[in-house]
Write a protein that holds these residues in place. Structure first.
Motif, PDB file in Angstrom:
ATOM      1  N   LYS A  76      50.006 -25.169  15.349  1.00 11.76           N
ATOM      2  CA  LYS A  76      50.310 -25.203  13.423  1.00 11.76           C
ATOM      3  C   LYS A  76      49.274 -25.113  13.234  1.00 11.76           C
ATOM      4  N   THR A  77      48.044 -24.159  13.665  1.00 10.70           N
ATOM      5  CA  THR A  77      46.888 -23.731  12.218  1.00 10.70           C
ATOM      6  C   THR A  77      47.183 -22.850  11.890  1.00 10.70           C
ATOM      7  N   GLY A  78      46.174 -22.981  10.541  1.00  8.36           N
ATOM      8  CA  GLY A  78      46.002 -21.557   9.659  1.00  8.36           C
ATOM      9  C   GLY A  78      45.551 -20.363   9.769  1.00  8.36           C
ATOM     10  N   ARG A  79      44.298 -20.539  11.297  1.00 12.37           N
ATOM     11  CA  ARG A  79      44.646 -19.313  10.852  1.00 12.37           C
ATOM     12  C   ARG A  79      43.602 -18.968  13.087  1.00 12.37           C
ATOM     13  N   GLY A  80      42.517 -18.194  12.969  1.00  8.08           N
ATOM     14  CA  GLY A  80      42.707 -17.943  14.200  1.00  8.08           C
ATOM     15  C   GLY A  80      41.453 -16.318  13.957  1.00  8.08           C
ATOM     16  N   ILE A  81      40.341 -16.402  14.192  1.00  6.75           N
ATOM     17  CA  ILE A  81      39.625 -15.490  14.737  1.00  6.75           C
ATOM     18  C   ILE A  81      39.362 -15.173  16.129  1.00  6.75           C
ATOM     19  N   CYS A  82      39.550 -14.088  16.157  1.00  8.88           N
ATOM     20  CA  CYS A  82      39.445 -13.322  17.832  1.00  8.88           C
ATOM     21  C   CYS A  82      37.845 -12.561  17.778  1.00  8.88           C
ATOM     22  N   PHE A  83      36.804 -13.199  18.585  1.00  3.60           N
ATOM     23  CA  PHE A  83      36.089 -12.070  19.211  1.00  3.60           C
ATOM     24  C   PHE A  83      35.802 -11.883  20.448  1.00  3.60           C
ATOM     25  N   THR A  84      35.453 -10.655  20.359  1.00  5.68           N
ATOM     26  CA  THR A  84      35.757  -9.635  22.124  1.00  5.68           C
ATOM     27  C   THR A  84      33.798  -8.973  21.537  1.00  5.68           C
ATOM     28  N   ALA A  85      33.397  -8.677  23.180  1.00  5.83           N
ATOM     29  CA  ALA A  85      31.818  -7.994  22.880  1.00  5.83           C
ATOM     30  C   ALA A  85      32.230  -6.222  22.954  1.00  5.83           C
ATOM     31  N   GLY A  86      33.827  -6.427  23.130  1.00  2.00           N
ATOM     32  CA  GLY A  86      34.278  -5.026  23.740  1.00  2.00           C
ATOM     33  C   GLY A  86      34.848  -4.249  22.556  1.00  2.00           C
ATOM     34  N   SER A  87      36.245  -4.011  21.793  1.00  2.00           N
ATOM     35  CA  SER A  87      36.929  -3.437  21.422  1.00  2.00           C
ATOM     36  C   SER A  87      38.258  -3.623  21.081  1.00  2.00           C
ATOM     37  N   TYR A  88      39.073  -3.538  19.610  1.00  2.00           N
ATOM     38  CA  TYR A  88      40.635  -3.895  20.212  1.00  2.00           C
ATOM     39  C   TYR A  88      41.458  -2.933  20.811  1.00  2.00           C
ATOM     40  N   SER A  89      42.373  -2.495  21.198  1.00  2.00           N
ATOM     41  CA  SER A  89      43.289  -0.976  21.047  1.00  2.00           C
ATOM     42  C   SER A  89      44.050  -1.287  19.864  1.00  2.00           C
ATOM     43  N   GLU A  90      44.786  -0.045  19.541  1.00  2.00           N
ATOM     44  CA  GLU A  90      45.015   0.863  17.834  1.00  2.00           C
ATOM     45  C   GLU A  90      46.913  -0.722  18.259  1.00  2.00           C
ATOM     46  N   GLU A  91      46.606  -0.677  18.991  1.00  2.00           N
ATOM     47  CA  GLU A  91      47.989  -1.452  18.527  1.00  2.00           C
ATOM     48  C   GLU A  91      47.664  -2.626  18.664  1.00  2.00           C
ATOM     49  N   ALA A  92      47.033  -3.555  18.693  1.00  2.00           N
ATOM     50  CA  ALA A  92      46.255  -5.544  18.980  1.00  2.00           C
ATOM     51  C   ALA A  92      46.015  -4.702  17.091  1.00  2.00           C
ATOM     52  N   ARG A  93      45.637  -4.077  16.811  1.00  2.00           N
ATOM     53  CA  ARG A  93      44.934  -3.778  15.410  1.00  2.00           C
ATOM     54  C   ARG A  93      46.550  -4.153  14.192  1.00  2.00           C
ATOM     55  N   LYS A  94      47.232  -3.488  14.994  1.00  2.00           N
ATOM     56  CA  LYS A  94      48.513  -2.952  13.778  1.00  2.00           C
ATOM     57  C   LYS A  94      49.394  -4.612  14.548  1.00  2.00           C
ATOM     58  N   PHE A  95      49.681  -4.835  14.961  1.00  2.00           N
ATOM     59  CA  PHE A  95      49.928  -6.778  15.739  1.00  2.00           C
ATOM     60  C   PHE A  95      49.622  -7.468  14.396  1.00  2.00           C
ATOM     61  N   ILE A  96      47.834  -7.397  14.215  1.00  2.00           N
ATOM     62  CA  ILE A  96      47.811  -8.571  13.416  1.00  2.00           C
ATOM     63  C   ILE A  96      48.274  -8.230  11.591  1.00  2.00           C
ATOM     64  N   GLU A  97      48.896  -7.454  11.547  1.00  2.00           N
ATOM     65  CA  GLU A  97      49.004  -6.348   9.816  1.00  2.00           C
ATOM     66  C   GLU A  97      50.053  -7.430   9.013  1.00  2.00           C
ATOM     67  N   GLY A  98      49.679  -8.480   8.485  1.00  2.00           N
ATOM     68  CA  GLY A  98      50.402  -9.243   7.828  1.00  2.00           C
ATOM     69  C   GLY A  98      50.084 -10.907   8.506  1.00  2.00           C
ATOM     70  N   ARG A  99      49.310 -11.302   9.666  1.00  2.00           N
ATOM     71  CA  ARG A  99      49.097 -11.853  10.454  1.00  2.00           C
ATOM     72  C   ARG A  99      47.925 -12.684   9.881  1.00  2.00           C
ATOM     73  N   PRO A 100      47.766 -14.394  10.158  1.00  2.00           N
ATOM     74  CA  PRO A 100      46.211 -14.889   9.951  1.00  2.00           C
ATOM     75  C   PRO A 100      45.173 -15.117  10.887  1.00  2.00           C
ATOM     76  N   ILE A 101      45.495 -13.653  11.576  1.00  2.00           N
ATOM     77  CA  ILE A 101      44.115 -13.931  12.390  1.00  2.00           C
ATOM     78  C   ILE A 101      43.413 -12.326  12.002  1.00  2.00           C
ATOM     79  N   ASP A 102      42.287 -12.875  12.365  1.00  2.00           N
ATOM     80  CA  ASP A 102      41.073 -11.803  12.159  1.00  2.00           C
ATOM     81  C   ASP A 102      40.442 -11.384  13.597  1.00  2.00           C
ATOM     82  N   LEU A 103      40.325 -10.031  13.827  1.00  2.00           N
ATOM     83  CA  LEU A 103      39.598  -9.188  15.066  1.00  2.00           C
ATOM     84  C   LEU A 103      38.244  -9.115  14.554  1.00  2.00           C
TER      85      LEU A 103
END
Length: 452
Positions: free
Chosen positions: A405-432
């Motif tokens: 029940k958290t308000g926001r999520g910040i996700c870090f990686t030393a690599g990259s994110y797939s295009e599908e992952a980027r589309k998934f966070i649209e409208g959701r409280p997550i920063d990649l």
């Protein structure tokens, strides 16, 4: 006491001995002269006959026999080659013997095609002959056709167990054919008969290692490290065993000794350098690892993943925080993640860490964040991979946010994110945050003091 009779007797005995020695010497000289005279007669008579008819068996047979007995392979070879070609028209030529000797001469002269021609024919005529099996096995061994050499050496050994070389050839054939466990008794027997053979010793150690007796093999490899011929391969084997058991300091020593064998084959030296670089990396000696990797790239461009390793570790060598993020121990990594959390929202924010959950795949830090404009609970997730994070991983993170029940999520990686992952966070409280964004934040953090 009258000594004169004794002296006379002594002189007489000495005289008899001297006479016997002289007679024996005369006999030996006469015998040697007779043999030399016989040899000259054979050559003269055979040459005379062959001058009149180059296919005369009465010249070919005695001359071939003479040269063969004297191991003059280059002179015997053409004679037996001729004999095998004309044997069908001359019954006095033993075609089996001529074929066998043709093959043996060719083998000694490293003429493998002719060796196979003669020895195959000889074995067809006499399949149960020791020499026919033994020397044909040698021909296949030289040609690296170990699967064909093995049954021939086994048959030769069944016919005659007294020829010690057979154990060596059979053991080495089985070893090179990767029948490691089966090769061991033959290699051991061969080594008992020829204890100075470093080839047999190395092969037996390698076969033991491949059969699961690495501890016993390691002692042999270390013993062989100074050997000029098998030293480099032994250092490579010893270092690999030490590295696999986590003894990287000993592995480094093995590999460094191996590189002193500068006359070793390039592929062996390159393999040693590659494993040495990984041993340096395992002990966090990145500058030395990079030096070795660059040596490989200079001598064997494109070897394995060397270019990407240079690129990766050169960057890590220049950025100590990124190095901690990717390759340091878990405690140092978590300490760095806490610092990232502390600076992420700037100096005006107050961040309180309430929980840390570290798994094999990621580390989550649950926080309560207060800023002059807002306050909320935030989960920071850290992936240590340099690859691409896919949609499933981001979905898992989103599920975690809901559960907590958290308000926001910040996700870090030393690599990259797939295009599908980027589309998934649209409208959701997550920063990649991917590599470049991570590095910007890491550059704001003081270099950590690593725990030992």
């Amino acid at each position: 006491m009258n000594v004169i009779p004794i002296l006379i007797a002594f002189v007489a005995v000495v005289g008899v001995i001297a006479l016997l020695v002289a007679i024996s010497g005369m006999k030996r000289n006469r015998s040697g002269n007779d043999k030399q005279k016989t040899r000259q007669n054979i050559i003269r008579d055979a040459t005379k006959k062959l001058a009149q008819d180059s296919h005369n068996p009465q010249g070919l047979i005695p001359l071939g026999d003479l040269y063969y007995q004297e191991s003059l392979w280059d002179k015997a070879f053409p004679l037996y080659d001729t004999m095998t070609n004309i044997a069908a028209a001359h019954s006095e030529i033993d075609v089996g013997l001529a074929s066998l000797r043709l093959g043996i001469c060719a083998l000694k002269l490293n003429k493998l095609d002719d060796a196979f021609k003669g020895l195959n024919q000889a074995r067809k005529l006499n399949p149960d002959g020791f020499e026919e099996n033994f020397y044909l096995g040698q021909a296949f061994f030289r040609n690296k056709e170990y699967d064909k050499a093995i049954p021939l050496f086994k048959k030769a050994l069944a016919i005659n167990k007294e020829v010690t070389e057979t154990y060596s050839y059979l053991g080495l054939s089985l070893y090179h054919f990767h029948s490691f466990r089966e090769s061991l008794p033959y290699l051991k027997k061969a080594l008992d008969l020829n204890p100075d053979s470093k080839e047999l010793l190395f092969s037996m150690a390698d076969a033991m290692n491949e059969s699961g007796s690495g501890d016993r093999a390691l002692k042999v490899f270390m013993h062989l490290r100074p050997d000029p011929e098998f030293g480099a391969k032994s250092c490579l084997a010893a270092g690999t065993l030490h590295a696999h058991s986590g003894q990287n300091d000993k592995a480094i020593q093995d590999f460094e000794i191996g590189l002193k064998h500068t006359n070793a084959p390039l592929d062996v030296l390159t393999n040693i350098r590659y494993r040495l670089a990984h041993a340096y990396l395992a002990t966090s000696d990145m500058p030395k690892a990079l030096t070795v990797l660059k040596d490989i790239q200079a001598t064997v461009p494109g070897y394995k993943d060397v270019l990407s390793l240079i690129s990766r570790y050169q960057e890590l060598n220049q950025n100590s925080n990124l190095r901690v993020y990717l390759i340091s121990g878990n405690s140092d990594f978590i300490a760095l993640c806490r610092k990232i959390v502390a600076v992420y929202y700037g100096r005006s924010a107050y961040v309180k860490v309430t929980d840390i959950n570290a798994t094999a795949e990621y580390t989550d830090i649950l926080t309560e964040v207060e800023t002059p404009k807002w306050e909320d609970t935030v989960i920071f997730r850290f992936y240590r991979t340099t690859g691409a994070i896919g949609e499933l991983f981001v979905r898992d993170f989103h599920a975690r946010l809901r559960d907590q029940k958290t308000g926001r999520g910040i996700c870090f990686t030393a690599g990259s994110y797939s295009e599908e992952a980027r589309k998934f966070i649209e409208g959701r409280p997550i920063d990649l945050i991917e590599k470049q964004g991570l590095i910007k934040i890491l550059n704001k953090i003081d270099t950590p003091t690593l725990s030992m």
